[in-house]
Enzyme design. Structure first.
Site: not given
Length: 273
Positions: A12, A14-16, A164
């Site tokens: 994960g 690619s961003r954030g 979640y």
């Protein structure tokens, strides 16, 4: 540089938060491998693995390798790990950041949403860790860092979004068990979680739009906390559930204003805090 010649594999990325950690460690000389599914521009999501790689490459002397991958699938995991090792010679740090979120109550949780969250958050984290362990055993000061919350059996957290919560606590249970299992191999396994909401695509698109974004901190605070954790001796620092703000306070940092998206707004506490 504290991370010079070290290879950091980030899911994960690619961003954030994932990209922020890659940028922070690249500045310190690390070689970074960023894994993500986005290779084509998406109007709802910031950038691709390739645009993120360009940004990371400019941040520091370390090299960056963007890899398209989906950690729900064994073939993809094996490709990610093999390509990382073939390119850089090993793995020093694994950051399990990739995650899916859906806060629906039980009656409104679709099977495909359940499968996505558990496939990425729990299954993906478990098998990414499994695939990286043989290489981490050979590393100096090896670390696994999961972006997951402290375990808290308060029923309130389960009642609000059961599926979640189970998936994120699954990531945290991996920390709990793997830290002890890997102790003889001197691999540090820890969790990191933000005290406040973080201005990411998930917050903007799924949780609260611009209202919540304005009450969030930037991903840089999590990246700075990760930087300090990953410098610690792995044989001493393991099995912890860290909160970003607390890590920085230990470093003598008490003013967090510059991390706020909008310093004039009251911050929103994150889930599980």
């Amino acid at each position: 540089m504290s991370f010079e010649n070290k290879t950091v594999l980030i899911t994960g990325g690619s961003r954030g938060i994932g990209k922020a950690i890659a940028l922070r460690l690249a500045k310190e000389g690390a070689n970074t491998v960023i894994v993500g599914k986005t290779v084509e521009p998406n109007p709802k999501l910031e950038g691709t693995i390739y645009t993120a790689a360009e940004e990371i490459a400019k941040a520091g002397p370390g090299k960056v390798l963007p890899l398209q991958g989906d950690i729900r699938f064994e073939e993809s995991i094996q490709h990610i790990v093999k390509t990382t090792v073939d390119t850089f010679g090993g793995i020093d740090i694994l950051i399990n950041n990739a995650s899916a979120i859906n806060l629906s109550p039980t009656e409104h949780t679709e099977p495909k949403r359940w499968d996505l969250m558990h496939g990425i958050n729990v299954r993906g984290t478990f098998f990414m860790s499994q695939a990286a362990i043989p290489h981490l055993k050979k590393a100096h000061n090896p670390h696994i860092l999961n972006l997951s919350p402290p375990l808290n059996m308060d029923p309130a957290w389960f009642a609000k979004h059961l599926a979640y919560t189970m998936s994120k606590y699954g990531m945290s249970m991996i920390v709990l068990g793997l830290a002890e299992e890997m102790r003889p191999h001197r691999i540090g396994v820890n969790a990191l979680w933000p005290r406040t909401t973080i201005a990411t695509a998930a917050v903007k698109n799924l949780l609260g739009g611009d209202f919540l974004m304005q009450r969030s901190r930037t991903p840089d605070i999590v990246a700075d906390a990760a930087f300090h954790i990953l410098q610690r001796p792995s044989f001493e620092c393991t099995g912890n559930f860290f909160i970003d703000e607390e890590i920085l306070k230990e470093q003598g940092i008490t003013d967090f204003t510059h991390y706020a998206v909008n310093p004039d707004q009251k911050l929103m506490m994150d889930l599980f805090i």
